[in-house]
Design a protein around this motif. Structure first.
Motif, short mmCIF file in Angstrom:
data_model
loop_
_atom_site.label_atom_id
_atom_site.label_comp_id
_atom_site.label_asym_id
_atom_site.label_seq_id
_atom_site.Cartn_x
_atom_site.Cartn_y
_atom_site.Cartn_z
N LYS A 27 1.03 -1.44 0.42
CA LYS A 27 0.23 0.15 0.54
C LYS A 27 1.45 0.93 0.11
CE LYS A 27 -3.97 2.07 2.21
NZ LYS A 27 -5.04 1.95 3.10
N ALA A 28 1.66 1.38 0.33
CA ALA A 28 2.82 2.58 1.03
C ALA A 28 3.64 2.60 -0.10
CB ALA A 28 3.55 2.68 2.60
N GLY A 29 4.07 1.12 -0.58
CA GLY A 29 5.32 0.62 -1.92
C GLY A 29 6.68 1.52 -1.28
N THR A 30 6.71 0.78 0.20
CA THR A 30 8.28 1.56 0.24
C THR A 30 8.56 0.02 0.91
OG1 THR A 30 6.57 1.16 2.72
CG2 THR A 30 7.62 2.90 1.08
N VAL A 31 9.71 -1.00 0.77
CA VAL A 31 10.68 -1.70 1.69
C VAL A 31 10.89 -1.50 2.75
CG1 VAL A 31 11.14 -3.13 -0.69
CG2 VAL A 31 13.09 -1.76 0.22
N GLY A 32 11.29 -3.09 3.82
CA GLY A 32 12.26 -2.14 4.99
C GLY A 32 14.08 -1.72 3.98
N ALA A 33 14.10 -0.95 5.75
CA ALA A 33 15.51 -0.61 5.22
C ALA A 33 17.03 -1.64 4.55
CB ALA A 33 16.04 0.50 6.32
N LYS A 34 17.00 -2.50 5.40
CA LYS A 34 17.90 -3.17 5.68
C LYS A 34 17.50 -4.69 4.93
CE LYS A 34 22.29 -5.09 8.25
NZ LYS A 34 22.73 -5.44 9.36
N PRO A 35 18.01 -5.71 3.71
CA PRO A 35 17.62 -6.87 3.20
C PRO A 35 18.27 -8.11 4.64
CG PRO A 35 19.64 -6.52 2.15
CD PRO A 35 18.64 -4.93 3.04
N ARG A 36 17.60 -9.25 4.93
CA ARG A 36 18.35 -10.43 4.81
C ARG A 36 18.42 -10.93 3.58
NH1 ARG A 36 13.11 -9.70 6.96
NH2 ARG A 36 12.96 -11.75 5.87
N THR A 37 19.62 -12.22 4.30
CA THR A 37 20.46 -13.01 3.35
C THR A 37 19.76 -14.13 3.83
OG1 THR A 37 22.37 -11.96 3.23
CG2 THR A 37 22.68 -14.04 2.28
N ILE A 38 18.80 -14.52 2.32
CA ILE A 38 17.88 -15.95 2.61
C ILE A 38 18.76 -17.61 2.03
CG2 ILE A 38 16.01 -17.00 1.91
CD1 ILE A 38 15.97 -14.78 3.80
N VAL A 39 19.70 -16.90 0.71
CA VAL A 39 20.29 -17.94 0.56
C VAL A 39 21.37 -17.61 -0.36
CG1 VAL A 39 20.31 -19.70 -0.92
CG2 VAL A 39 17.98 -19.27 -0.32
N ASP A 40 22.65 -18.82 0.08
CA ASP A 40 23.92 -17.95 0.14
C ASP A 40 24.91 -18.77 -0.62
OD1 ASP A 40 26.28 -15.46 0.21
OD2 ASP A 40 26.11 -15.70 2.42
N ASN A 41 26.26 -17.79 -0.84
CA ASN A 41 27.26 -19.54 -1.65
C ASN A 41 26.69 -19.55 -2.92
OD1 ASN A 41 29.84 -20.72 -1.54
ND2 ASN A 41 28.74 -22.12 0.02
N MET A 42 26.48 -19.08 -3.96
CA MET A 42 25.68 -18.89 -5.32
C MET A 42 26.97 -18.86 -6.32
SD MET A 42 21.45 -19.35 -5.25
CE MET A 42 21.80 -17.35 -5.28
N SER A 43 27.76 -17.84 -6.15
CA SER A 43 28.56 -17.51 -6.99
C SER A 43 29.23 -18.04 -8.06
CB SER A 43 29.14 -16.35 -6.28
OG SER A 43 29.28 -15.32 -5.64
N ASN A 44 29.26 -17.92 -9.97
CA ASN A 44 29.90 -18.16 -10.37
C ASN A 44 30.46 -16.97 -11.64
OD1 ASN A 44 27.63 -20.37 -10.78
ND2 ASN A 44 27.64 -19.29 -12.73
N THR A 45 31.12 -17.43 -12.18
CA THR A 45 31.41 -15.97 -13.94
C THR A 45 30.48 -16.21 -14.41
OG1 THR A 45 32.80 -18.00 -14.26
CG2 THR A 45 34.20 -16.75 -12.09
N ASP A 46 29.29 -17.18 -14.70
CA ASP A 46 29.50 -17.24 -16.40
C ASP A 46 27.59 -17.83 -15.91
OD1 ASP A 46 28.21 -16.95 -18.38
OD2 ASP A 46 29.33 -18.10 -19.86
N LEU A 47 26.81 -17.54 -17.16
CA LEU A 47 25.23 -18.00 -15.97
C LEU A 47 24.75 -17.38 -15.07
CD1 LEU A 47 25.77 -21.63 -18.35
CD2 LEU A 47 24.85 -19.31 -19.52
N VAL A 48 25.12 -16.22 -15.24
CA VAL A 48 24.63 -15.77 -13.42
C VAL A 48 23.37 -15.73 -13.25
CG1 VAL A 48 27.20 -14.69 -13.66
CG2 VAL A 48 24.80 -13.56 -14.52
#
Length: 474
Positions: free
Chosen positions: A132-153
């Motif tokens: 309704k306000a069109g706003t998000v909280g100030a700080k996000p939470r990391t839900i899933v991590d450790n997915m980095s690679n250099t291509d197909l990102v």
């Protein structure tokens, strides 16, 4: 292949045009694409309603009807429109909701609409969201991590409607990581489901490589993931490899096929997750192009190096696609209508093929009760084009490239085109279309404007429309 081909909408539009009224509603401004307008299928109407965005990818509607857009390399924006019904929509406001240049593709909302999820190459983040306000909280939470690679990102996100609090995340991998993708615990080339009810405010994020339920692996890059609205069946569209050879022969022009794969639904998670073949085995699209092709058929698995792995072993060990899609079409999204009788797929199009292919939105017929495609697994004529570029010889440089899809509350289908920074709206019209007439273009009363440079209103391209009523050519 049945493509339900339609006439090109090749009517030239000037900067000032006196044009007809679409659906009895006058729209003040027309946004004209800078390329040849796309063709529209019989029984459909399509309009360009936004331009000037930065690589728009995935999209979601919130509970107020605002459109949330991941603009790759920019963040998440919230777009609102004045809705004059039909496909007559005028841009009213654009807000940079999340300023994060690492966000590149994935977007989802919780079932209650109060949490927004978005992804970077490395992580999935969650924000509290007030629609309704069109706003998000100030700080996000990391839900899933450790997915980095250099291509197909890209990391595609899907919140299940069948199983509450379950987040599905698709992760591809670079072809340089082929050997690593053969080990399940590396988390590469997989689709995993995470039970968000297991997290609280102080929990560490899920580790993609070791946590969650594996729905499938051996998947090079399943960018589009969708859930059937009746059965809860999970489907994904797969981007296969380029530049493939077989026993020293180049077969890359028409092989391997892209894939539509099925993973069951989340009510039963397989403890021995199925493997779909990558990086050893791939789906046949053109049998005759492949040397030593005895026993192969469309959709069966073939080995790139038959000397070390036979086709027979590929088909015994790995899961064949439910349907095989044309090579190099590059599917990026799949969305089901609310009845579950049709799936819509965006095809981003080829980037290195001699004769460019793809660059379209197409539909696939499903049995609404069983949640299974109507076509047989070896079919080649199950795609029906809804919106497509006719002049593919100029692609990818001078045509739109479809990316994300979303249905709004009125049942209209919205599509992003990332290369041109645009959003289209498509509406299925009532009645039976005439199948013998040429396609026509209908625009609303107002002033025509080129899509680039975009007219700026509230910080972004002014929405307009090119309403195209398509009538098929046989």
């Amino acid at each position: 292949m049945k493509t339900n081909h339609v006439a090109r909408t090749a009517l030239a539009l000037g900067l000032s045009a006196s044009v007809a009224v679409a659906q009895g509603t006058a729209c003040a401004t027309v946004l004209v694409p800078t390329y040849s307008p796309p063709s529209v299928a019989a029984g459909w109407q399509a309009q360009l309603v936004a331009g000037g965005l930065t690589k728009p990818r995935s999209i979601e509607f919130d509970s107020t009807g605002a459109l949330l857009v991941v603009e790759s390399g920019k963040g998440v924006t919230r777009q609102t429109f004045t809705d004059n019904k039909g496909t007559c929509l005028i841009a009213s406001q654009s807000t940079l909701l999340i300023n994060d240049t690492t966000l590149n593709h994935g977007l989802a909302l919780s079932v209650d609409g109060k949490t927004l999820y978005a992804s970077s190459v490395k992580s999935v983040f969650a924000w509290d969201y007030d629609a309704k306000a069109g706003t998000v909280g100030a700080k996000p939470r990391t839900i899933v991590d450790n997915m980095s690679n250099t291509d197909l990102v890209t990391r595609t996100l899907l919140i299940s409607k069948l199983k509450a609090n379950t987040l599905i995340v698709s992760r591809g991998s670079a072809d340089a990581n082929e050997v690593k993708a053969e080990t399940l615990s590396n988390g590469l080339s997989q689709i995993r489901a995470f039970d968000l009810s297991k997290l609280n405010a102080t929990s560490d994020p899920f580790n993609y490589n070791t946590d969650g339920a594996v729905l499938g692996w051996g998947l090079r890059n399943s960018v589009g993931v969708g859930e059937h609205p009746i059965t809860g069946g999970i489907y994904a569209v797969e981007n296969s490899i380029d530049g493939v050879t077989r026993n020293g022969k180049d077969i890359h022009e028409n092989n391997p096929g892209e894939e539509l794969n099925f993973f069951g639904n989340l009510s039963v998670v397989n403890k021995d997750p199925p493997n779909y073949g990558y990086p050893k085995c791939f789906a046949v699209w053109n049998v005759t192009e492949i040397p030593q092709n005895d026993g192969l058929h469309i959709g069966s698995q073939f080995a790139v190096d038959e000397e070390n792995l036979t086709d027979e072993k590929c088909n015994d060990k790995y899961v064949e696609p439910r349907l095989t899609l044309p090579a190099h079409y590059a599917p990026l999204d799949i969305k089901f209508d609310k009845e579950g009788s049709t799936a819509y797929v965006t095809f981003h199009g080829s980037f290195d093929k001699t004769n460019p292919v793809g660059y379209r939105v197409s539909s696939i017929a499903f049995d609404a009760k069983t949640g299974d495609p109507v076509a047989k697994a070896n079919s080649t004529d199950f795609l029906t084009d809804i919106l497509s570029n006719d002049a593919k010889s100029v692609c990818p440089g001078a045509c739109f490239r479809p990316a994300g899809l979303a249905f709004d509350a009125a049942g209209r289908l919205w599509m992003t085109a990332d290369s041109t920074g645009e959003i289209y709206v498509l509406e299925k019209l009532d009645g039976t279309p005439t199948a013998t007439a040429s396609g026509t273009i209908v625009t609303a009363t107002g002033t025509a404007k080129n899509a680039a440079p975009a007219v700026r209103v509230g910080g972004w391209g002014l929405a307009g429309l090119v309403a195209v009523v398509g009538l098929a050519l046989m």
